[in-house]
Enzyme design. Sequence first.
Site, short mmCIF file in Angstrom:
data_model
loop_
_atom_site.label_atom_id
_atom_site.label_comp_id
_atom_site.label_asym_id
_atom_site.label_seq_id
_atom_site.Cartn_x
_atom_site.Cartn_y
_atom_site.Cartn_z
CB ILE A 1 43.31 37.10 42.16
CG1 ILE A 1 43.56 38.72 41.38
CG2 ILE A 1 42.70 37.23 43.34
CD1 ILE A 1 42.00 39.27 41.02
CG ASN B 1 41.24 33.29 41.95
OD1 ASN B 1 40.95 34.36 41.96
ND2 ASN B 1 42.12 32.77 40.89
CB SER C 1 33.67 41.06 38.89
OG SER C 1 34.02 42.09 38.10
CE1 TYR D 1 34.55 37.69 34.48
CE2 TYR D 1 33.77 39.96 35.22
CZ TYR D 1 34.54 38.78 35.07
OH TYR D 1 35.66 39.00 36.47
CE LYS E 1 33.69 36.50 38.03
NZ LYS E 1 34.58 35.40 38.94
CB THR F 1 45.50 39.13 36.39
OG1 THR F 1 44.36 39.64 35.95
CG2 THR F 1 45.53 39.37 38.05
CE1 TYR G 1 35.38 46.12 33.30
CE2 TYR G 1 37.20 45.09 32.41
CZ TYR G 1 36.18 45.03 33.11
OH TYR G 1 35.85 43.98 33.80
N1 LIG Z 1 41.86 40.75 37.15
C1 LIG Z 1 40.77 41.40 37.32
O1 LIG Z 1 40.80 42.68 37.05
C2 LIG Z 1 39.49 40.85 37.81
C3 LIG Z 1 38.54 41.75 38.48
C4 LIG Z 1 37.55 41.27 39.09
C5 LIG Z 1 37.16 39.96 39.39
N2 LIG Z 1 38.30 39.10 38.86
C6 LIG Z 1 38.16 37.76 39.04
O2 LIG Z 1 39.14 37.27 39.89
C7 LIG Z 1 39.45 35.92 39.54
C8 LIG Z 1 41.04 35.79 39.11
O3 LIG Z 1 41.00 36.61 38.03
P1 LIG Z 1 42.80 36.79 37.46
O4 LIG Z 1 42.60 38.19 36.74
O5 LIG Z 1 43.70 36.30 38.23
O6 LIG Z 1 42.53 35.65 36.08
P2 LIG Z 1 43.69 35.00 35.30
O7 LIG Z 1 44.92 35.94 35.33
O8 LIG Z 1 43.17 35.12 33.80
O9 LIG Z 1 44.13 33.55 36.02
C9 LIG Z 1 43.09 32.96 35.95
C10 LIG Z 1 43.15 31.59 36.70
O10 LIG Z 1 41.79 30.68 36.80
C11 LIG Z 1 42.43 29.62 36.31
N3 LIG Z 1 41.21 28.97 35.41
C12 LIG Z 1 40.48 29.45 34.57
N4 LIG Z 1 39.53 28.37 34.13
C13 LIG Z 1 39.62 27.48 35.23
C14 LIG Z 1 38.88 26.25 35.32
N5 LIG Z 1 37.79 25.98 34.49
N6 LIG Z 1 39.33 25.49 36.06
C15 LIG Z 1 40.52 25.57 36.95
N7 LIG Z 1 40.89 27.00 36.81
C16 LIG Z 1 40.70 27.60 35.81
C17 LIG Z 1 43.61 29.69 35.22
O11 LIG Z 1 44.36 28.58 35.25
P3 LIG Z 1 45.17 27.98 33.80
O12 LIG Z 1 46.44 29.01 34.01
O13 LIG Z 1 45.59 26.66 34.14
O14 LIG Z 1 44.36 28.31 32.76
C18 LIG Z 1 44.49 30.80 35.98
O15 LIG Z 1 45.09 30.33 37.19
C19 LIG Z 1 38.31 35.50 38.46
O16 LIG Z 1 37.25 34.76 38.95
C20 LIG Z 1 38.23 36.82 37.60
O17 LIG Z 1 36.83 36.89 37.22
C21 LIG Z 1 39.37 39.61 38.35
#
Ligand SMILES: NC(=O)c1ccc[n+]([C@@H]2O[C@H](COP(=O)([O-])OP(=O)(O)OC[C@H]3O[C@@H](n4cnc5c(N)ncnc54)[C@H](OP(=O)(O)O)[C@@H]3O)[C@@H](O)[C@H]2O)c1
Length: 254
Positions: free
Chosen positions: A18, A91, A141, A154, A158, A189, A199
Site C-alpha cells: 500500500i 503507513n 485496519s 494486531y 490499530k 499485498t 482470517y
Molecule cells: N494488506 C492489507 O490487507 C491491510 C489491511 C488493513 C491494513 N493494512 C495496513 O496497511 C499498511 C501497509 O500494509 P501492506 O499490506 O502494504 O504491508 P506489506 O506489504 O507487509 O508492506 C509493509 C511495508 O511497511 C514497511 N515496514 C514494516 N515495518 C517497518 C518499520 N519498522 N519501519 C519502516 N518501515 C516498515 C515495509 O518495509 P520493508 O520492506 O523495508 O520491510 C514495507 O514497505 C500496514 O500498516 C498494514 O497494517 C493492510
Amino acid sequence: MERLTGKVAVVTGASRGIGRAVAIRLAAEGAAVAVNYRADRGSAESLVTELSGRGARAMAFQADVSEPDQIGQLMDSAAQALGGLDILVSNAGIEHFGPLEDITPADFDRVFATNTRGQLFAVQHAARHLGPGGRIVLTSSISAHKSVFHHTLYAASKAAVEAMALNLAAELGQRQITINAIAPGGTNTDMSAKATPHYIHPDLPLDRDTAVKVMSALGRFAEPDEIAATVAFLVSDDADYITGRTIPIDGGWF
Ligand SMILES: NC(=O)c1ccc[n+]([C@@H]2O[C@H](COP(=O)([O-])OP(=O)(O)OC[C@H]3O[C@@H](n4cnc5c(N)ncnc54)[C@H](OP(=O)(O)O)[C@@H]3O)[C@@H](O)[C@H]2O)c1
C-alpha cells in the site's frame, strides 16, 4: 489530476504494498515524495528511479519507525532534502496472529512499537515541520472493527491509532493541520498473502476466495492503488474540512 503540486510528502513503509502505491499516486498528483523503507533498500531505490523517470521528485530514506530517534531523523532529513514537509502518510505496519496463551510481552512490544508507537512519534516529528494546510494520514485496519479469531494484538495496535487521530485532531486543528486515519479491508499485498489463511476460522469450511465473496459487498480484495486513491483525496485541498476521522476502505465488508 495534479492536486499536490509543490507539496512534499513522507510515506513510511513505501518499499512495498500500500505504501508503494501511495507514493506512486502522490507523485502522480505532483508531490515530491520521501520513500521510507526499513530493510528493502533495493525496492525503495527502484521505486525512486521509477518516479524520477516519470518526472517526479523522489528520494529514498532508510528508517525503522519502531525507533523514535530514527523517525526524527527521517522527518528532518526528508524536509531538508526536499524543501520542507506538507504531508505525512504513516503507513508502515506489521501483522500478528496468535492465540491469547501464546502472546508474549516481546510480541506485544514489537507489534505496538511499529503499529502504534511508531505512528504517534511519526506524527510528533512530522508536526515539527508542518505548517497550516499540513496533512497527516495514519493507517488503521478493518481489524479494529471486525472480530477475527487470534487477531487481538494486531487489532488492538490499530484501534489505538484511530483514537490518536480523533484526539490529535483538536491539537493539530489549532494549527490548521488535519489528521485522519484509513481502515483498509483486505488488500492484495505481501502482508495479506501471508495473513489471509489465518482470517478464516478453522471450523469454517470455506476457501479464501469463497470467504471473500460472501463476506464483502464487492466480493473481492482491494488493489493497493484503490487505497492510495482515498489517501490522495485526504491529503489534498479537497479534504480541507475532514479531520479526526477514520475512513473505512473495505469494499463493504460485513
Ligand atoms: N494488506 C492489507 O490487507 C491491510 C489491511 C488493513 C491494513 N493494512 C495496513 O496497511 C499498511 C501497509 O500494509 P501492506 O499490506 O502494504 O504491508 P506489506 O506489504 O507487509 O508492506 C509493509 C511495508 O511497511 C514497511 N515496514 C514494516 N515495518 C517497518 C518499520 N519498522 N519501519 C519502516 N518501515 C516498515 C515495509 O518495509 P520493508 O520492506 O523495508 O520491510 C514495507 O514497505 C500496514 O500498516 C498494514 O497494517 C493492510
